[in-house]
Design a protein around this motif. Sequence first.
Motif, PDB file in Angstrom:
ATOM      1  N   HIS A 126      31.170 -20.746 -24.437  1.00 36.15           N
ATOM      2  CA  HIS A 126      30.643 -21.302 -25.688  1.00 36.15           C
ATOM      3  C   HIS A 126      31.597 -20.913 -26.814  1.00 36.15           C
ATOM      4  O   HIS A 126      31.508 -19.812 -27.360  1.00 36.15           O
ATOM      5  N   ILE A 127      32.515 -21.814 -27.140  1.00 40.07           N
ATOM      6  CA  ILE A 127      33.593 -21.514 -28.077  1.00 40.07           C
ATOM      7  C   ILE A 127      33.323 -22.157 -29.433  1.00 40.07           C
ATOM      8  O   ILE A 127      33.013 -23.348 -29.523  1.00 40.07           O
ATOM      9  N   LYS A 166      31.621  -8.951 -33.560  1.00 39.81           N
ATOM     10  CA  LYS A 166      31.286  -9.141 -32.148  1.00 39.81           C
ATOM     11  C   LYS A 166      30.402 -10.382 -32.043  1.00 39.81           C
ATOM     12  O   LYS A 166      29.174 -10.298 -32.002  1.00 39.81           O
ATOM     13  N   PRO A 167      31.018 -11.554 -32.006  1.00 44.70           N
ATOM     14  CA  PRO A 167      30.244 -12.796 -32.033  1.00 44.70           C
ATOM     15  C   PRO A 167      29.621 -13.118 -30.686  1.00 44.70           C
ATOM     16  O   PRO A 167      30.090 -12.672 -29.639  1.00 44.70           O
ATOM     17  N   LEU A 171      35.473 -16.870 -30.404  1.00 49.02           N
ATOM     18  CA  LEU A 171      36.108 -17.454 -31.581  1.00 49.02           C
ATOM     19  C   LEU A 171      37.564 -17.789 -31.290  1.00 49.02           C
ATOM     20  O   LEU A 171      38.328 -16.937 -30.831  1.00 49.02           O
ATOM     21  N   ARG A 172      37.930 -19.031 -31.596  1.00 47.75           N
ATOM     22  CA  ARG A 172      39.322 -19.473 -31.458  1.00 47.75           C
ATOM     23  C   ARG A 172      39.744 -20.147 -32.758  1.00 47.75           C
ATOM     24  O   ARG A 172      38.987 -20.936 -33.338  1.00 47.75           O
ATOM     25  N   PHE A 173      40.951 -19.830 -33.199  1.00 48.06           N
ATOM     26  CA  PHE A 173      41.509 -20.406 -34.418  1.00 48.06           C
ATOM     27  C   PHE A 173      42.806 -21.135 -34.069  1.00 48.06           C
ATOM     28  O   PHE A 173      43.512 -20.739 -33.143  1.00 48.06           O
ATOM     29  N   TRP A 300      30.636 -17.071 -39.704  1.00 47.53           N
ATOM     30  CA  TRP A 300      29.752 -15.941 -39.384  1.00 47.53           C
ATOM     31  C   TRP A 300      28.409 -16.447 -38.852  1.00 47.53           C
ATOM     32  O   TRP A 300      27.882 -15.946 -37.873  1.00 47.53           O
ATOM     33  N   GLN A 301      27.880 -17.443 -39.537  1.00 49.22           N
ATOM     34  CA  GLN A 301      26.559 -17.964 -39.155  1.00 49.22           C
ATOM     35  C   GLN A 301      26.583 -18.622 -37.789  1.00 49.22           C
ATOM     36  O   GLN A 301      25.733 -18.353 -36.945  1.00 49.22           O
ATOM     37  N   LEU A 302      27.587 -19.469 -37.543  1.00 52.76           N
ATOM     38  CA  LEU A 302      27.603 -20.249 -36.306  1.00 52.76           C
ATOM     39  C   LEU A 302      28.143 -19.450 -35.117  1.00 52.76           C
ATOM     40  O   LEU A 302      27.831 -19.767 -33.966  1.00 52.76           O
ATOM     41  N   ALA A 303      28.926 -18.434 -35.384  1.00 52.30           N
ATOM     42  CA  ALA A 303      29.416 -17.571 -34.294  1.00 52.30           C
ATOM     43  C   ALA A 303      28.285 -16.765 -33.671  1.00 52.30           C
ATOM     44  O   ALA A 303      28.370 -16.348 -32.521  1.00 52.30           O
TER      45      ALA A 303
END
Length: 306
Positions: A126-127, A166-167, A171-173, A300-303
């Motif tokens: 889930h990215i 620690k999501p 997380l990928r950028f 922050w919210q969606l992670a």
Amino acid sequence: MPGPLTAAPRTLLRRTSARLHGATAVLSLCAALVVAPAAAAESRTDGTPPVVSAGQVMPHLHALQQIADRNGGNRAHGTPGYRDSVAYVKAALDKAGFQTSLHKFTYNGTEGYNLIADWPGGDADHILFAGAHLDSVEEGPGMNDNGSGSTALLATALEVSKAGLKPDRHLRFAWWGAEEQGLKGSEAYLRDLPAAERARIDLYLNVDMAGTKDNKVWYVVDDNAAAAKAFKDYFAARKLRTEEIGVGGSDHESFGNVGIPTGGFATEINECLHEACDRIEQIDPETETTSTNAFISTVWQLAARS
């Protein structure tokens, strides 16, 4: 930006021109601006997003302007200015503890680069993927289009590191190349990404032109309800006007074209779009900082949702 986002005159847009050699000056700039990864004891786990100041954001834009100034006035695909832009961002991310890689592609006979940065941890199935294009057109340095979005994205990534986030989602950028040529970098990345890997991307968030001077409205991509709500709520809480736009005209279009839900926003277009005058002087620090904090808050919210 690449082509129109809507049929209305407020459009986002398209791109042109990349190459990669990090000069010593570029790397030394990073050292003064980047924080090392936070210790585990400092990890932010309460879901409260940090808030950055213009003093934390604008130095990255000044660095990109200096790169353009040293390299013929632009940061376009196939140029030293683009290569040095990638080197600058990559050095900052490496120091902050990201796992970085260069995705190479060829466009118009010239090798291009997308910079990909993964934050360790989170559910790899889930990215949450966040991106912006890093290249300018050949006509100018591209400080609003899209140094401003690239800077907002970099500041977001560095806050993830500083907080030791620690999501739930991985997380990928990404910083895309050759987008001014017609979304070539993001298209190449998705073309080379196996279908099973694409299926792991829950959502792509884009930021394109984040610092327009005298901006009066933020255009929010309405493709994904959760992302659109997060961005609109952030701006509404500050009594800032938003309008919805569809999928098209910027980097998120490539993701939408392969069925990946998208979100994001852009500020207004000014007369310096794709011109030599798209310099640091055209960026409003308050608008740029507001956009950056909106992006941080939404990541922050969606992670935190898997």
